[in-house]
Design an enzyme around this catalytic site. Structure first.
Site, PDB file in Angstrom:
ATOM      1  N   VAL A  36       0.859  -1.180   0.000  1.00 22.40           N
ATOM      2  CA  VAL A  36       0.000   0.000   0.000  1.00 22.40           C
ATOM      3  C   VAL A  36       0.895   1.229   0.000  1.00 22.40           C
ATOM      4  O   VAL A  36       1.616   1.483   0.964  1.00 22.40           O
ATOM      5  CB  VAL A  36      -0.936   0.011   1.228  1.00 22.40           C
ATOM      6  CG1 VAL A  36      -1.813   1.267   1.207  1.00 22.40           C
ATOM      7  CG2 VAL A  36      -1.799  -1.237   1.257  1.00 22.40           C
ATOM      8  N   ASP A  79      -8.626  -6.008  16.663  1.00 27.20           N
ATOM      9  CA  ASP A  79      -7.512  -5.091  16.921  1.00 27.20           C
ATOM     10  C   ASP A  79      -7.609  -3.873  15.989  1.00 27.20           C
ATOM     11  O   ASP A  79      -6.611  -3.418  15.439  1.00 27.20           O
ATOM     12  CB  ASP A  79      -6.167  -5.800  16.729  1.00 27.20           C
ATOM     13  CG  ASP A  79      -5.021  -5.029  17.381  1.00 27.20           C
ATOM     14  OD1 ASP A  79      -5.279  -4.208  18.292  1.00 27.20           O
ATOM     15  OD2 ASP A  79      -3.858  -5.232  16.977  1.00 27.20           O
ATOM     16  N   LYS A  81      -7.556  -0.240  15.110  1.00 26.65           N
ATOM     17  CA  LYS A  81      -6.936   0.955  15.679  1.00 26.65           C
ATOM     18  C   LYS A  81      -6.339   1.755  14.524  1.00 26.65           C
ATOM     19  O   LYS A  81      -6.212   1.247  13.405  1.00 26.65           O
ATOM     20  CB  LYS A  81      -5.858   0.566  16.691  1.00 26.65           C
ATOM     21  CG  LYS A  81      -4.769  -0.342  16.128  1.00 26.65           C
ATOM     22  CD  LYS A  81      -3.790  -0.757  17.218  1.00 26.65           C
ATOM     23  CE  LYS A  81      -2.716  -1.709  16.651  1.00 26.65           C
ATOM     24  NZ  LYS A  81      -1.765  -2.144  17.701  1.00 26.65           N
ATOM     25  N   PRO A  82      -5.982   3.008  14.742  1.00 26.08           N
ATOM     26  CA  PRO A  82      -5.444   3.837  13.646  1.00 26.08           C
ATOM     27  C   PRO A  82      -4.213   3.236  12.976  1.00 26.08           C
ATOM     28  O   PRO A  82      -4.006   3.449  11.781  1.00 26.08           O
ATOM     29  CB  PRO A  82      -5.119   5.159  14.336  1.00 26.08           C
ATOM     30  CG  PRO A  82      -6.052   5.212  15.505  1.00 26.08           C
ATOM     31  CD  PRO A  82      -6.183   3.795  15.977  1.00 26.08           C
ATOM     32  N   ASN A  84      -3.717   0.186  12.237  1.00 28.60           N
ATOM     33  CA  ASN A  84      -4.091  -0.929  11.363  1.00 28.60           C
ATOM     34  C   ASN A  84      -5.038  -0.519  10.241  1.00 28.60           C
ATOM     35  O   ASN A  84      -5.676  -1.371   9.622  1.00 28.60           O
ATOM     36  CB  ASN A  84      -4.729  -2.050  12.195  1.00 28.60           C
ATOM     37  CG  ASN A  84      -3.691  -2.805  13.011  1.00 28.60           C
ATOM     38  OD1 ASN A  84      -2.509  -2.761  12.703  1.00 28.60           O
ATOM     39  ND2 ASN A  84      -4.135  -3.482  14.057  1.00 28.60           N
ATOM     40  N   ASP A  98      -3.665  -6.257   9.088  1.00 26.57           N
ATOM     41  CA  ASP A  98      -3.268  -6.911  10.335  1.00 26.57           C
ATOM     42  C   ASP A  98      -4.424  -7.634  11.022  1.00 26.57           C
ATOM     43  O   ASP A  98      -4.930  -7.190  12.046  1.00 26.57           O
ATOM     44  CB  ASP A  98      -2.625  -5.911  11.298  1.00 26.57           C
ATOM     45  CG  ASP A  98      -1.934  -6.617  12.458  1.00 26.57           C
ATOM     46  OD1 ASP A  98      -1.896  -7.859  12.457  1.00 26.57           O
ATOM     47  OD2 ASP A  98      -1.440  -5.930  13.369  1.00 26.57           O
TER      48      ASP A  98
END
Length: 323
Positions: A36, A79, A81-82, A84, A98
């Site tokens: 990415v 999980d 979160k910013p 991931n 992730d």
């Protein structure tokens, strides 16, 4: 490591970073995933601060759609979160990555998660996850996404405890936040959606991730379920309407009796034809008239907003320039 690769490789969605291959050689297990070209959500917010409402809405909606797809496949992330959530540099598209501690809803993962064992990132855990209670379901991802939304809007974490017990206590009693006072310019529906995600009790949140995605879609913006050809036809019909209006006004200054009737009929016929094509094209793809109408209004508002940001202050002029 193998479990992450095997689970993530099952997921094929535009907003999930895909895994292409999994292998093992000489005791080394590896997988190949898409590169990415971009940055994590955390990196962007730490560099720029709180994000515009349009960006927040789009990112949350894209992530919600990705998670709804994963949940339908029997996988919860656990999980979110910013760190991931990646943002593609070219398109700005949000991509979830992730799935290393994801849980297969039908799998027996007793060897991976034991009673009393905390799995995930504490600051973005749902209360039931932080307490390591049994029966954790897909709504833990919804709670975490609500915390991501708060982080996107404010540039700060909703949970600010300095130790693990303090963090867990904040989750259990509910985050002490109020987005209506953090920024009164925030749209009330967006605030309500985020706060509903952050309900301490799972039953008080949205019943499914699809419901959250639908709520975010109702807030406006370009509707992802409206086919691109339909959006193009809508833009063209708007341009044609402006051209027809201005042409008739200009000819009217010369004298209304001199306005060629054929020109009016031609322009009107073209507009009706384009709208008919748009509706027919949308209907074949399951897009209802109400969704099509919202798409037109949302597209127009988005372009007006972009024009205003570019320095065109008068809303009416901004809407025309944006065309």
């Amino acid at each position: 490591f193998v479990r992450e690769a095997q689970m993530a490789a099952q997921l094929s969605h535009p907003n999930i970073v895909p895994i292409y291959d999994v292998g093992e050689r000489d005791g080394l297990v590896w997988f190949v995933m898409q590169f990415v070209d971009g940055e994590s959500l955390r990196a962007k917010v730490e560099r720029e601060g709180g994000q515009p409402v349009t960006v927040v809405r789009r990112v949350l909606q894209e992530v919600a759609q990705a998670l709804a797809y994963a949940h339908a496949k029997g996988v919860i992330h656990r999980d979110i979160k910013p760190d991931n959530i990646m943002l593609d540099r070219g398109s700005g598209r949000a991509m979830v990555t992730d799935f290393g501690i994801a849980k297969a809803l039908q799998a027996d993962d007793t060897e991976l998660t034991r009673p009393g064992e905390i799995v995930g990132t504490a600051r973005y855990m749902a209360p039931e996850q932080a307490l390591a209670e049994g029966g954790v379901d897909a709504r833990v991802d919804m709670y975490a996404l609500g915390l991501v939304g708060y982080f996107l809007l404010t540039g700060t974490h909703a949970i600010k405890g300095a130790s693990l017990p303090a963090v867990i206590a904040e989750h259990v009693k509910g985050p002490a936040i109020d987005l209506t006072t953090a920024d009164r310019r925030l749209p009330a529906p967006l605030v309500q959606a985020i706060m509903r995600c952050l309900a301490p009790k799972p039953d008080d949140r949205f019943p499914r991730m699809e419901a959250l995605a639908d709520a975010l879609r109702e807030l406006g913006g370009e509707l992802p379920d409206t086919p691109a050809p339909v959006r193009r036809l809508l833009r063209e019909s708007e341009r044609l309407f402006v051209v027809a209006t201005l042409s008739c006004m200009a000819l009217g200054f010369i004298g209304f009796e001199r306005v060629p009737l054929g020109l009016v009929v031609l322009l009107g016929g073209l507009m009706v034809g384009q709208w008919t094509m748009a509706v027919e094209h949308a209907t074949r793809r399951g897009v209802t008239w109400s969704v099509l109408r919202r798409a037109l209004y949302a597209e127009r508002a988005r372009r007006a907003e972009e024009a205003q940001e570019a320095g065109v202050g008068y809303p009416g002029v901004a809407s025309m320039v944006a065309m």
